[in-house]
Write a protein that holds these residues in place. Structure first.
Motif, PDB file in Angstrom:
ATOM      1  N   ALA A   2     -20.246 -19.357 -22.644  1.00 32.73           N
ATOM      2  CA  ALA A   2     -20.734 -19.928 -24.760  1.00 32.73           C
ATOM      3  C   ALA A   2     -20.103 -18.951 -25.964  1.00 32.73           C
ATOM      4  N   GLN A   3     -20.190 -17.810 -25.950  1.00 30.40           N
ATOM      5  CA  GLN A   3     -19.608 -17.288 -26.077  1.00 30.40           C
ATOM      6  C   GLN A   3     -17.765 -17.756 -27.214  1.00 30.40           C
ATOM      7  N   MET A   4     -17.085 -18.028 -25.684  1.00 29.50           N
ATOM      8  CA  MET A   4     -15.922 -19.036 -26.491  1.00 29.50           C
ATOM      9  C   MET A   4     -15.960 -20.239 -27.044  1.00 29.50           C
ATOM     10  N   ARG A   5     -17.119 -20.572 -26.224  1.00 27.05           N
ATOM     11  CA  ARG A   5     -17.309 -22.038 -26.951  1.00 27.05           C
ATOM     12  C   ARG A   5     -17.925 -22.561 -28.364  1.00 27.05           C
ATOM     13  N   TYR A   6     -18.747 -21.732 -28.556  1.00 28.19           N
ATOM     14  CA  TYR A   6     -19.287 -21.234 -30.044  1.00 28.19           C
ATOM     15  C   TYR A   6     -17.760 -20.772 -30.996  1.00 28.19           C
ATOM     16  N   GLU A   7     -16.392 -19.423 -30.401  1.00 32.63           N
ATOM     17  CA  GLU A   7     -15.941 -19.212 -31.632  1.00 32.63           C
ATOM     18  C   GLU A   7     -14.974 -19.962 -31.518  1.00 32.63           C
ATOM     19  N   ALA A   8     -14.306 -21.239 -30.039  1.00 34.08           N
ATOM     20  CA  ALA A   8     -13.683 -22.330 -30.611  1.00 34.08           C
ATOM     21  C   ALA A   8     -14.601 -23.899 -31.881  1.00 34.08           C
ATOM     22  N   GLU A   9     -15.238 -23.816 -31.188  1.00 35.11           N
ATOM     23  CA  GLU A   9     -16.194 -24.450 -32.319  1.00 35.11           C
ATOM     24  C   GLU A   9     -16.243 -24.804 -34.252  1.00 35.11           C
ATOM     25  N   ALA A  10     -16.497 -23.029 -33.819  1.00 34.18           N
ATOM     26  CA  ALA A  10     -16.578 -22.367 -35.265  1.00 34.18           C
ATOM     27  C   ALA A  10     -14.724 -22.487 -35.657  1.00 34.18           C
ATOM     28  N   ASP A  11     -14.110 -21.961 -34.954  1.00 33.13           N
ATOM     29  CA  ASP A  11     -12.058 -22.599 -35.703  1.00 33.13           C
ATOM     30  C   ASP A  11     -12.253 -23.727 -36.018  1.00 33.13           C
ATOM     31  N   ALA A  12     -12.775 -24.624 -35.136  1.00 36.74           N
ATOM     32  CA  ALA A  12     -12.176 -25.802 -35.093  1.00 36.74           C
ATOM     33  C   ALA A  12     -12.906 -26.485 -36.143  1.00 36.74           C
ATOM     34  N   ALA A  13     -14.064 -26.246 -37.059  1.00 37.59           N
ATOM     35  CA  ALA A  13     -14.509 -26.480 -37.754  1.00 37.59           C
ATOM     36  C   ALA A  13     -13.559 -26.150 -39.240  1.00 37.59           C
TER      37      ALA A  13
END
Length: 164
Positions: free
Chosen positions: A153-164
């Motif tokens: 979940a943390q990896m997905r959150y960080e990936a989405e935050a970086d992509a934004a």
């Protein structure tokens, strides 16, 4: 978007070779941005390649998780790996609104009432902690590792935050 472009470019370097020529193409398609990376290799990327270390395939998993769609197209002079990104800037807002709705519902179930005003933020925070704890119990009851679930979940959150 930057994360997805970086992952596509990194895959060229790792799997085709450092210093090889590659072409980046960006194309607007209605509500999506199509990102293509072309290279001279005809090897199709796969999510699980034998003989790779732990990070092998991570970029493709990120593509699958963050892009609206992705794929590979063989061409006469190699291949193109592409992904399409939704251009809806309200995606993050929709996630937050969805989380608030879930937490309000969860709060109402656990306490019997929905808090208002200054108590609302504190109540949502308590509900978030309770919900996460309950999800971890649920994960363990299904025979899965709660720490692994939190890491994913943390990896997905960080990936989405970086992509934004």
């Amino acid at each position: 978007m930057a994360l997805l472009v970086t992952e596509l470019a990194t895959n060229v370097i790792k799997h085709v070779g450092e210093g090889v020529a590659a072409t980046l193409i960006l194309e607007w398609r209605s509500e999506r941005l199509r990102v293509e990376v072309h290279d001279k290799s005809r090897a199709i990327p796969s999510l699980s390649a034998e003989g790779c270390h732990d990070e092998c395939g991570r970029g493709l998993h990120l593509l699958g998780g963050l892009a609206a769609d992705w794929g590979t197209v063989l061409m006469a002079a190699g291949k193109a790996v592409w992904c399409e990104i939704l251009l809806d800037q309200d995606g993050a807002c929709q996630r937050i609104e969805r989380a608030v709705a879930v937490l309000e519902g969860y709060q109402g179930v656990s306490s019997g009432t929905v808090l208002r005003g200054a108590w609302r933020a504190a109540g949502l925070e308590v509900s978030a902690v309770e919900l996460i704890a309950d999800l971890l119990h649920w994960t363990a009851a299904r025979g899965q590792d709660p720490d692994d679930m939190l890491d994913r979940a943390q990896m997905r959150y960080e990936a989405e935050a970086d992509a934004a």
